[in-house]
Design a protein around this motif. Structure first.
Motif, PDB file in Angstrom:
ATOM      1  N   VAL A   1       0.848  -1.190   0.000  1.00 48.71           N
ATOM      2  CA  VAL A   1       0.000   0.000   0.000  1.00 48.71           C
ATOM      3  C   VAL A   1       0.883   1.238   0.000  1.00 48.71           C
ATOM      4  N   ASP A   2       0.589   2.170  -0.903  1.00 47.35           N
ATOM      5  CA  ASP A   2       1.283   3.453  -0.893  1.00 47.35           C
ATOM      6  C   ASP A   2       0.398   4.480  -1.582  1.00 47.35           C
ATOM      7  N   SER A   3       0.622   5.743  -1.251  1.00 47.21           N
ATOM      8  CA  SER A   3      -0.173   6.821  -1.853  1.00 47.21           C
ATOM      9  C   SER A   3       0.613   7.637  -2.854  1.00 47.21           C
ATOM     10  N   ASP A   4       1.920   7.387  -2.965  1.00 46.99           N
ATOM     11  CA  ASP A   4       2.759   8.211  -3.824  1.00 46.99           C
ATOM     12  C   ASP A   4       2.724   7.746  -5.272  1.00 46.99           C
ATOM     13  N   PRO A   5       2.423   8.641  -6.218  1.00 44.70           N
ATOM     14  CA  PRO A   5       2.399   8.253  -7.638  1.00 44.70           C
ATOM     15  C   PRO A   5       3.717   7.659  -8.116  1.00 44.70           C
ATOM     16  N   ILE A   6       4.837   8.119  -7.565  1.00 52.80           N
ATOM     17  CA  ILE A   6       6.132   7.595  -8.000  1.00 52.80           C
ATOM     18  C   ILE A   6       6.245   6.106  -7.716  1.00 52.80           C
TER      19      ILE A   6
END
Length: 279
Positions: A112-117
Motif C-alpha cells: 500500500v502506498d499513496s505516492d504516484p512515483i
C-alpha cells in the motif's frame, strides 16, 4: 538552524503528480540505499540531510535489514501467511514478499502506498511465487479506513485470519496532528487476533540537534516529519505483546551474524524497531 524553505518551491511547476521539481521522500530513501530512481533535486536534499547526519544511509540500510529479518521471522516462526506493507516506497530487491515467500512460498502480500512515483515502479512488487500472491493498492495511511477498504476490495487477503502489518520507516512522516496513534489502532482493530505489528521509527534520542535539522529539511521540502522518543514509539504497541527483545534500536532486533550490533552504533542507526502480537 537554517530555514530550507527558500531552497525548494512549495508549489508544483508543471511536472505533474510525480513532483519532479521538488524532493520526494521515497526517491531520497532510494538515494540513501544507493538506488538510481531519483533526480538531482532529491540528491541535493539527501546530501543536505547527509551533511547534518552522515549516517543517514546507515539508517536506511538498517531499516531494510530489519524489514527482512522481521518478515522472515513472522513467516518462518510465527506462521504468518498474510502481510500488509503500508508505505511501501520504491521497490528495492529483495522486497518484503520475496523474503516472506522464501520462508513460506504460499505467503500473500498486499503493498500500500499513496505516492504516484511508487505506482510507476510497482511492477517490481508483483513477481510473486507461484504458490503465493502479491498486489499493490493505492492508499494513504492517514485514511486507514480507506486503506482497509481497498485491501478488502482487492480480495487478496482474509482479514479474519492473522496478518503481519508492516509500518516501516513510515510513521515519522505522520505528525501528531494527523493522529498517528489512532491510525495504528484503527488498522489493528480490523485485524484478527494473532496478527502482528512490525514497526520501525526514526528517533532523536541519540543526536537531537542533527535530527532537528533533518526534520527541517524534510518539512521544507513538503514532507512534514516528526521523529519520536523511545517512549513515544512504544505507545504504538499499546495493548500488544512485544516479542523478544522488545523495542530496541533496529540493529539490535534479532541480529544475524553478518549484521551484528557491533558493526554500527545506536547513534548511527537512530531507529527504533519492534514486533508485537495482537492478543
Amino acid at each position: 538552524m537554517e530555514d530550507d524553505r527558500t531552497k525548494y518551491p512549495q508549489t508544483g511547476s508543471g511536472d505533474g503528480e510525480l513532483q519532479q521539481d521538488r524532493p520526494h521522500s521515497a526517491r531520497m530513501y532510494d538515494y540513501y540505499l544507493g538506488g538510481k530512481t531519483n533526480y538531482a533535486v532529491d540528491r541535493e536534499a539527501a546530501q543536505e540531510v547527509t551533511r547534518h547526519f552522515p549516517g543517514i544511509s546507515t539508517v536506511a540500510r538498517v531499516n531494510r535489514a530489519f524489514m527482512h529479518r522481521s518478515a522472515r521471522y513472522l513467516a518462518s516462526q510465527c506462521g504468518i501467511r498474510q502481510f500488509i506493507d503500508i508505505g511501501t516506497g520504491i521497490p528495492t530487491a529483495p522486497n518484503l514478499h520475496e523474503v516472506a515467500q522464501e520462508a513460506a512460498p504460499d505467503a500473500r502480500v498486499v503493498y500500500v502506498d499513496s505516492d504516484p512515483i511508487v505506482l510507476v515502479y510497482a511492477d517490481g512488487l508483483l513477481n510473486s511465487s507461484p504458490q503465493g500472491a502479491t498486489t499493490y493498492v493505492e492508499g494513504d495511511v492517514t485514511d486507514p479506513g480507506s486503506v482497509l477498504a481497498a485491501i478488502e476490495e482487492s480480495g487478496y487477503l482474509d482479514l479474519n485470519r492473522p496478518v503481519g502489518l508492516s509500518l516501516h520507516a513510515l510513521l515519522h512522516f505522520v505528525p501528531d496532528d494527523r493522529d498517528p496513534y489512532g491510525i495504528v489502532r484503527t488498522l489493528l482493530n480490523r485485524l484478527a487476533p494473532g496478527s502482528y505489528l512490525s514497526l520501525s521509527h526514526c528517533t532523536p534520542d541519540f543526536d537531537p540537534a542533527a535530527w532537528a535539522a533533518i526534520v527541517n529539511v524534510y518539512t521544507a521540502a513538503g514532507t512534514p516529519t516528526q521523529v519520536r522518543s523511545r517512549a513515544e514509539v512504544l505507545r504504538f504497541f499499546d495493548g500488544l505483546t512485544l516479542t523478544d527483545p522488545g523495542l530496541v534500536v533496529a540493529h539490535r532486533w534479532r541480529p544475524e551474524a553478518a549484521s551484528g550490533p557491533s558493526l554500527v552504533t545506536d547513534t548511527q542507526v537512530s531507529l527504533y524497531a519492534g514486533v508485537a502480537q495482537k492478543p
